[in-house]
Design a protein around this motif. Sequence first.
Motif, PDB file in Angstrom:
ATOM      1  N   THR A 126       7.631   5.609  10.543  1.00  0.00           N
ATOM      2  CA  THR A 126       8.419   4.592  11.242  1.00  0.00           C
ATOM      3  C   THR A 126       8.725   5.043  12.664  1.00  0.00           C
ATOM      4  O   THR A 126       8.596   4.254  13.610  1.00  0.00           O
ATOM      5  N   LEU A 127       9.117   6.287  12.838  1.00  0.00           N
ATOM      6  CA  LEU A 127       9.433   6.792  14.181  1.00  0.00           C
ATOM      7  C   LEU A 127       8.199   6.868  15.068  1.00  0.00           C
ATOM      8  O   LEU A 127       8.258   6.531  16.252  1.00  0.00           O
ATOM      9  N   ILE A 128       7.088   7.300  14.518  1.00  0.00           N
ATOM     10  CA  ILE A 128       5.855   7.396  15.305  1.00  0.00           C
ATOM     11  C   ILE A 128       5.352   6.008  15.716  1.00  0.00           C
ATOM     12  O   ILE A 128       4.779   5.844  16.799  1.00  0.00           O
ATOM     13  N   SER A 173       0.832  -1.198   0.000  1.00  0.00           N
ATOM     14  CA  SER A 173       0.000   0.000   0.000  1.00  0.00           C
ATOM     15  C   SER A 173       0.868   1.249   0.000  1.00  0.00           C
ATOM     16  O   SER A 173       0.512   2.252  -0.602  1.00  0.00           O
ATOM     17  N   LEU A 174       2.011   1.191   0.691  1.00  0.00           N
ATOM     18  CA  LEU A 174       2.912   2.344   0.704  1.00  0.00           C
ATOM     19  C   LEU A 174       3.508   2.573  -0.684  1.00  0.00           C
ATOM     20  O   LEU A 174       3.580   3.700  -1.149  1.00  0.00           O
ATOM     21  N   GLU A 197       8.134  10.998   4.723  1.00  0.00           N
ATOM     22  CA  GLU A 197       6.885  10.415   5.219  1.00  0.00           C
ATOM     23  C   GLU A 197       7.137   9.030   5.816  1.00  0.00           C
ATOM     24  O   GLU A 197       6.642   8.710   6.908  1.00  0.00           O
ATOM     25  N   LEU A 198       7.919   8.209   5.136  1.00  0.00           N
ATOM     26  CA  LEU A 198       8.254   6.877   5.635  1.00  0.00           C
ATOM     27  C   LEU A 198       9.004   6.962   6.961  1.00  0.00           C
ATOM     28  O   LEU A 198       8.707   6.223   7.905  1.00  0.00           O
ATOM     29  N   SER A 203      12.088  -0.819   2.295  1.00  0.00           N
ATOM     30  CA  SER A 203      10.948  -0.145   1.665  1.00  0.00           C
ATOM     31  C   SER A 203      11.396   1.113   0.935  1.00  0.00           C
ATOM     32  O   SER A 203      10.902   1.414  -0.152  1.00  0.00           O
ATOM     33  N   ALA A 204      12.322   1.850   1.539  1.00  0.00           N
ATOM     34  CA  ALA A 204      12.842   3.062   0.899  1.00  0.00           C
ATOM     35  C   ALA A 204      13.547   2.730  -0.405  1.00  0.00           C
ATOM     36  O   ALA A 204      13.422   3.470  -1.389  1.00  0.00           O
TER      37      ALA A 204
END
Length: 110
Positions: free
Chosen positions: A37-39, A3-4, A32-33, A89-90
Amino acid sequence: MSSLTQSSRHSGASLRVLGFTRGEVLRILLLELAILTLIAQPPGWLMGYGLAWVMKTNLAGELMRVRLVVEHSTYVVATSVVVLAAIASAAVIRQRIDNLDVVAVLKTRD
């Protein structure tokens, strides 16, 4: 991850049409990624601890007592796995942005 990457495909195409360069689009999507990830780390730690507590509670019986011990290294390993997955993912997002055909993406229907 799908989805990302799907979101990055549409967002990337829209941003490219608006005049953003590939580097700017990539920077926005990677930021954004990173923020997501941090949140997600602290809630993930809490859910992991909660799952361990539920497993400990279900294992404990009248004849046996189980202690819940979570080392700091456990959180380090869990965070490392998440960061490595985010880096993977990046890399996928970067590859898809580099190979993005703006016209083809905008012609597809949702």
